[in-house]
Every structure is written in structure tokens, then in C-alpha cells.
Design an enzyme around this catalytic site. Sequence first.
Site, PDB file in Angstrom:
ATOM      1  N   ASN A   1     -13.190  27.988  -4.978  1.00  0.00           N
ATOM      2  CA  ASN A   1     -13.424  26.560  -5.230  1.00  0.00           C
ATOM      3  C   ASN A   1     -14.272  26.032  -4.081  1.00  0.00           C
ATOM      4  O   ASN A   1     -13.775  25.801  -2.980  1.00  0.00           O
ATOM      5  CB  ASN A   1     -12.083  25.820  -5.302  1.00  0.00           C
TER       6      ASN A   1
ATOM      7  N   HIS B   1     -10.470  17.062 -13.583  1.00  0.00           N
ATOM      8  CA  HIS B   1      -9.128  17.577 -13.295  1.00  0.00           C
ATOM      9  C   HIS B   1      -8.512  18.241 -14.530  1.00  0.00           C
ATOM     10  O   HIS B   1      -7.293  18.301 -14.676  1.00  0.00           O
ATOM     11  CB  HIS B   1      -8.185  16.455 -12.804  1.00  0.00           C
TER      12      HIS B   1
ATOM     13  N   GLU C   1      -3.652  24.795 -10.192  1.00  0.00           N
ATOM     14  CA  GLU C   1      -4.994  24.979 -10.736  1.00  0.00           C
ATOM     15  C   GLU C   1      -5.520  26.389 -10.495  1.00  0.00           C
ATOM     16  O   GLU C   1      -6.259  26.933 -11.313  1.00  0.00           O
ATOM     17  CB  GLU C   1      -5.940  23.942 -10.132  1.00  0.00           C
TER      18      GLU C   1
ATOM     19  N   ARG D   1     -14.110  27.575  -9.854  1.00  0.00           N
ATOM     20  CA  ARG D   1     -13.899  26.215 -10.318  1.00  0.00           C
ATOM     21  C   ARG D   1     -15.255  25.514 -10.318  1.00  0.00           C
ATOM     22  O   ARG D   1     -15.964  25.484  -9.316  1.00  0.00           O
ATOM     23  CB  ARG D   1     -12.939  25.479  -9.382  1.00  0.00           C
TER      24      ARG D   1
ATOM     25  N   ARG E   1     -12.938   7.146  -2.892  1.00  0.00           N
ATOM     26  CA  ARG E   1     -13.713   6.670  -4.036  1.00  0.00           C
ATOM     27  C   ARG E   1     -13.133   5.363  -4.572  1.00  0.00           C
ATOM     28  O   ARG E   1     -11.924   5.198  -4.655  1.00  0.00           O
ATOM     29  CB  ARG E   1     -13.736   7.726  -5.140  1.00  0.00           C
TER      30      ARG E   1
END
Length: 383
Positions: free
Chosen positions: A15, A156, A362, A67, A217
Site C-alpha cells: 500500500n 475505502h 484491509e 492497494r 481533509r
Amino acid sequence: MNDAPGTSRPILVINCGSSSLKFALVDPTTGEQLQHGLLERVTNHAEALDAVLQKLGQQAVAAVGHRVVHGGEHFTESALLSEAALAKLRECTPLAPLHNPANLLGIEAARERFPDTAHVAVFDTAFHQSLPPKAFMYALPYELYAQHKVRRYGFHGTSHAYVAGAAAELLGKPLAELQLVTAHLGNGCSCTAVKGGQSVDTTMGLTPLEGLVMGTRSGDVDPGLHGFLADNLGLDLSQITELLNRKSGLLGLSGQSNDMRTLLEGVRQGEPRAKLAIDVFCHRLAKAILGLCASLERVDALIFTGGIGEHAAPIRTATLELLQVLGPELDLAANAAHGKTSGGRITTTGSRLLALVVPTNEELVIAREAARVAATAPADASR
């Protein structure tokens, strides 16, 4: 060479962020992480990957799972990274200019170092390709979608899919029969309505900037903000994008940190801006959860996951207090234990709304997807 289906060799999961490289060596059958690590402040992804390989030693891998944040409309599921697939992936770069270039750097470096191994991209966006048009379309001139694919994509996806399935197992019910709201809360945050195992609505949009308040964010803002900042502060588009992505959210509101643990400690010490940041975070989260209910007939469970969702009991408490219309009754002891003593449940057995804490994984999703795709890979999979 590619390993045959059923191999016992693990999957290397990679990732890559813009300045980081996270890796895990995963047994896709048992879910065990044999090795894992995070390299930060990365300036050269090839050198970072060499450091990972040095740590792994002579360990052979069955496949490499990557990913990838944005697959656009082209990638509706995990994909073998052939040259043709890579070309399509590069076309998605304008949709995620802050994320996909780093993902591609990691892929290119890994393909050089594992030239005879199957490489598989697992997309954040793929799970959300089941969104109906009423959920993914923006009210913009239709040509922007038809010609440039401007739409809501969602992110996600690996996390939302995993915890939905895990919740079904906890409840002892088929996922196809459940209607869920999943809340992935970390430095990045998003919520998804999952109906019958499919994503039917979500909070992130064209990019991972839309939706909830996040670590740095902003989430949703008035689109007119861009013109206001340009006219009154003289900021150009790149500066506004930087402000919204890296200087806003919990960090911008608090002026202290994007780390929820730091802010919760600030609240305990009576810092008003830490409290403001958390209040806004929870209000926007609750508002989004209620909005997603428009895509469901009922809510069989609300699932908290991610670093904040799994570990910040006060955030779950504050959010559930704002969801009284759904009838939650918090189990204080179970919530304090993050659901670990109660099969994930943090609401009472008599609560009208069932709320669960379900740890995400994940890396396991990516490893299993990589193993599945690699099992059908042709001998020249790297070409």
C-alpha cells in the site's frame, strides 16, 4: 514463476502513499500476518521496496497485491496488472492525482523486483460500482459524466466490504439479508449504506475529499468556497486543493492535531478548539449516517471500524447520542471495552438500533483478492 492454485506461499500486500509504504506478508487462508511494517517519509519508492525485500529475506510469495485508490468505471473488480491494465490504470490518474501516482510507483517498483510473479490491483472504488445512478450522479451538465466520468465513486471499499461480511458472521445471518451502515473512521473517513452485501450509497465522491470531516481533509464544503478564497485571499486552485486536503479537517478546526487521541486529551484538559473539532466531526458523522438511511428500508446494524471507529469510545458515544431518532441505547461497559467482551455489540440487547465495533482488515481482503485473481493468471501474467 506464478504459483499454482492452492499454494501455501503467502501474499505480499503493498500500500503505497505519496510519502509512505505499508506492507504485509499475509497467509490468505488463515489470515495470519507473517510480517508487516510501515516506512514513512519515503522519497524513493523503489528504495523503500528494496528495504522491505531485505526485511523479508528469501521469502517467496505467491502473488503481490496492490492497494489502488481509484479504478474509475473501468475497474469494477480486482484486476491482474498486465500492461493493458496498467495503461487503463494510468488513465485514472486525473481522478485521484494525490493517490494513484504513488500507487503506480509502488506497482512499477514491485514489478521490477518480482518480474515473474502475478501482480493484482485491488481497488478502493470497486465495491462501490454497485451504486445506482441516483446515488452516484452529480447534478451537473450530463456531458461531464458522459465525456469525463465525473461522478461519485466512493472509497475505502475493501474496508466496508470486509466489515459488512464480518458483521454478518457475528450476527449469524446471511449478508444478503442484511441492511447495514458501515462507518470507516480514521485519518480518512467514509460511511456506506450496504444492502444485501452491495454498496448502495456512500459519502466519498469523485475524490476522497468529499463527505465526512477527516484528519486533514475538510469533507463537504460549499462549492462556492473556491471562488471566495480565490477572490478574497488570492489563492489559486492548487493552493485551495492543498488547503482542503492537508490543512483542514480536525487539524484545521483544532489548530493542534489531526490525531483524535490528542484531541480527546485536549478536551479532557478543557481546550475549546479540540472540543469544537470533535463536536463538528460527530455532528457531520451522525448527519451522514441518517442521510444514508434514505437508501435503506431499515438499519440492521451500524458498524464502527477504522482507527477512530475501533478505539475511540467517546466518539462512538457522542455519535450515538446524535442518532436518537434511530433509538440507540448504549451499553457503557461494552462500549468502553470496544465491543471486545460482547461479540462486537456496544448497544444493549434491548436497543432499537444495534451498534457494533468490527475491526477492519484491509490487508486480508487484498491478500485474498490477489490470491483469487492470481490463481487464474496466465503464465505471461506480468506482460
